[in-house]
Design an enzyme around this catalytic site. Structure first.
Site, mmCIF file in Angstrom:
data_model
loop_
_atom_site.group_PDB
_atom_site.id
_atom_site.type_symbol
_atom_site.label_atom_id
_atom_site.label_comp_id
_atom_site.label_asym_id
_atom_site.label_seq_id
_atom_site.Cartn_x
_atom_site.Cartn_y
_atom_site.Cartn_z
ATOM 1 N N SER A 20 -48.306 37.076 46.175
ATOM 2 C CA SER A 20 -49.508 36.239 46.241
ATOM 3 C C SER A 20 -49.979 36.089 47.692
ATOM 4 O O SER A 20 -51.153 36.297 48.007
ATOM 5 C CB SER A 20 -49.181 34.867 45.627
ATOM 6 O OG SER A 20 -50.150 33.920 45.973
ATOM 7 N N ARG A 43 -49.973 30.586 36.990
ATOM 8 C CA ARG A 43 -48.634 30.148 37.444
ATOM 9 C C ARG A 43 -48.584 28.634 37.552
ATOM 10 O O ARG A 43 -47.584 28.005 37.234
ATOM 11 C CB ARG A 43 -48.305 30.776 38.806
ATOM 12 C CG ARG A 43 -47.904 32.233 38.705
ATOM 13 C CD ARG A 43 -47.864 32.881 40.052
ATOM 14 N NE ARG A 43 -46.915 32.266 40.942
ATOM 15 C CZ ARG A 43 -47.031 32.233 42.274
ATOM 16 N NH1 ARG A 43 -48.069 32.786 42.860
ATOM 17 N NH2 ARG A 43 -46.110 31.661 43.005
ATOM 18 N N LYS A 68 -53.316 38.369 49.422
ATOM 19 C CA LYS A 68 -54.479 37.644 49.976
ATOM 20 C C LYS A 68 -54.671 37.987 51.448
ATOM 21 O O LYS A 68 -55.765 38.258 51.913
ATOM 22 C CB LYS A 68 -54.196 36.142 49.916
ATOM 23 C CG LYS A 68 -54.855 35.423 48.782
ATOM 24 C CD LYS A 68 -54.848 33.924 48.971
ATOM 25 C CE LYS A 68 -53.497 33.290 49.047
ATOM 26 N NZ LYS A 68 -52.807 33.082 47.800
ATOM 27 N N HIS A 128 -50.307 31.552 57.884
ATOM 28 C CA HIS A 128 -50.306 31.011 56.522
ATOM 29 C C HIS A 128 -49.049 30.168 56.350
ATOM 30 O O HIS A 128 -48.033 30.423 56.986
ATOM 31 C CB HIS A 128 -50.305 32.177 55.520
ATOM 32 C CG HIS A 128 -50.535 31.755 54.105
ATOM 33 N ND1 HIS A 128 -51.781 31.445 53.617
ATOM 34 C CD2 HIS A 128 -49.678 31.583 53.066
ATOM 35 C CE1 HIS A 128 -51.677 31.116 52.337
ATOM 36 N NE2 HIS A 128 -50.404 31.191 51.985
HETATM 37 N N1 URA Z 1 -49.099 30.088 48.811
HETATM 38 C C1 URA Z 1 -49.681 31.178 48.233
HETATM 39 O O1 URA Z 1 -50.673 31.700 48.720
HETATM 40 N N2 URA Z 1 -49.135 31.660 47.108
HETATM 41 C C2 URA Z 1 -48.035 31.128 46.530
HETATM 42 O O2 URA Z 1 -47.613 31.639 45.519
HETATM 43 C C3 URA Z 1 -47.447 29.981 47.124
HETATM 44 C C4 URA Z 1 -47.990 29.478 48.295
#
Ligand code: URA
Length: 438
Positions: free
Chosen positions: A184, A169, A188, A83
């Site tokens: 965040s 946000r 995920k 990521h």
């Molecule tokens: N990527 C994400 O998944 N969340 C964030 O808050 C910033 C970048």
């Protein structure tokens, strides 16, 4: 029971929230007992006053348990994802997923759309004709079993609290918060039943955390929270002062990925992609050392195995795999203009943020969540920071469809490039590597 108002007040007054209070707030938000305005006020209090690690762990857990988890336990191979905190021209996800899968790692990649000036893997993959970024929960497992990788969007059931909070946000100026970004990303990623995660934290003008110090704090926060949640994480802090590679924009970036997988990659894109893929291969238990993993990643590209894997990913998700041999099947613009250097010298600035904004103004990104993106528009950089140029040399090619958008993008492009007599100081591409649980 504590009310949302009291929870906001506590954070506003810099006091530490308990896990129960955080859970109450997040669950209440999903069940509509807590309103958008409560969460918006609370997000601003967190943005201003921060969170302790225990609070960030509790927030990550609450957001993770807000939805379902992918059950991939029947897959024997280790599952590893990558990521990025968001960048410009950052197309490494579409390169490292096929490389790692070609080396035997399973990659269940849940990814997002363009945000602000940064691009989104989902929008890029959607520029491949026919590609379906939303396979159903029943389809994911067979794809992972047969291909070894899936590239998909966050569905309504995966960490729904993150999806809703993220949207808030975006419109309440609370994106750039270390605990909120940490929760965040990890909420995920933890839905994917992962054994390991490689995170690319960007620093420089095109990053959400432009200053090196903030990027290091974010990297440390993700590693520490990941450690508490028992997931192996490697974080690379990498440079986003200028865009990565040459292409910015959805179909253009897919074209550059295909060039790369067919053996023609820009140097910075190759360096970073091989480094990220190597960490995935090592976390996935397919190599004992990073040196061995790097060699495997390199060979996956040079033998064509990674290109073949990309073809399989596209086919499994309904896309036209023919793009891998003929990238002219991708959308292209009606017009291409050349932007030329006004003087002799060296490129001392090729600003990632401004070029990302320019590409979005051309139509590659969104102003509102419901805007459609134009897959074909964007920029192709012919020169980058450090390159020597003569007056009149092409600095970048502008792929555009609408005159008004071109006009609006030009001021950003003009400001993005700087030419000076002396070459600039060299900036490393990979600033640091941090590792959590071994
Ligand atoms: N990527 C994400 O998944 N969340 C964030 O808050 C910033 C970048």
């Amino acid at each position: 029971m504590i009310t949302p108002r009291e929870i906001i007040q506590k954070k506003r007054d810099r006091r530490t929230l308990t896990s129960e209070e955080i859970q109450t707030l997040i669950q209440g938000y999903l069940s509509t007992e807590v309103a958008d305005y409560h969460i918006a006020a609370w997000l601003m209090a967190v943005f201003l006053n921060g969170m302790k690690i225990d609070e960030t762990v509790a927030l990550t857990r609450s957001m993770l348990s807000s939805g379902m988890l992918l059950n991939l336990s029947s897959i024997k191979a280790k599952k590893v994802d990558k990521h990025s905190t968001g960048g410009v021209g950052d197309k490494t996800s579409m390169i490292v997923a096929p490389i790692a899968a070609a080396c035997g790692v399973t990659v269940p990649m849940v990814t997002g759309r363009a945000l602000g000036h940064t691009g989104g893997t989902l929008d890029k993959m959607e520029s491949i004709p026919g590609f379906d970024p939303r396979p159903s929960a029943e389809e994911v497992l067979p794809i992972l079993r047969s291909v070894g990788a899936v590239i998909m969007g966050q569905t309504d059931d995966l960490a729904p609290a993150d999806r809703r909070i993220y949207a808030l946000r975006d419109v309440t100026a609370t994106i750039e918060s270390i605990p909120l970004i940490t929760a965040s990303i990890l909420s995920k990623k933890l839905t994917e039943d992962l054994d390991g995660l490689v995170l690319d934290v960007k620093t420089g003008s095109g990053a959400f955390m432009p200053k090196m110090e903030e990027a290091c704090d974010l990297a440390r926060s993700v590693v520490d929270v990941g450690h508490r949640l028992k997931i192996k994480i490697v974080v690379l802090i990498t440079d986003m002062e200028q865009p990565l590679g040459r292409a910015i924009g959805n179909a253009l970036e897919i074209r550059e990925c295909i060039d790369f997988l067919n053996g023609n990659g820009a140097e910075d894109l190759e360096t970073l992609s091989l480094a990220l893929a190597a960490h995935m291969i090592r976390l996935g238990g397919r190599a004992k050392s990073i040196e061995q993993a790097t060699k495997m990643a390199y060979e996956a590209v040079s033998t064509g195995a990674a290109a073949d894997k990309f073809r399989q990913i596209i086919r499994a998700q309904g896309g036209d795999e023919g793009v891998v041999t003929n990238s002219d099947l991708l959308a292209s613009t009606a017009f291409i203009d050349e932007f030329r250097s006004p003087s002799h010298g060296f490129v001392t600035r090729c600003d990632a943020r401004l070029l990302g904004l320019a590409s979005n103004v051309l139509g590659a990104g969104r102003n509102r969540v419901d805007d459609c993106v134009d897959p074909s528009v964007g920029l192709w950089l012919e020169k980058k920071t450090g390159d020597e140029v003569k007056r009149g040399d092409v600095l970048c090619r502008i792929h555009w469809n609408e005159q008004k958008r071109l006009q609006d993008a030009m001021p950003f492009i003009n400001r993005a490039f700087q030419i000076a007599k002396r070459p600039p100081m060299h900036r490393p591409l990979i600033h640091a590597v941090l590792e959590g649980l071994k």
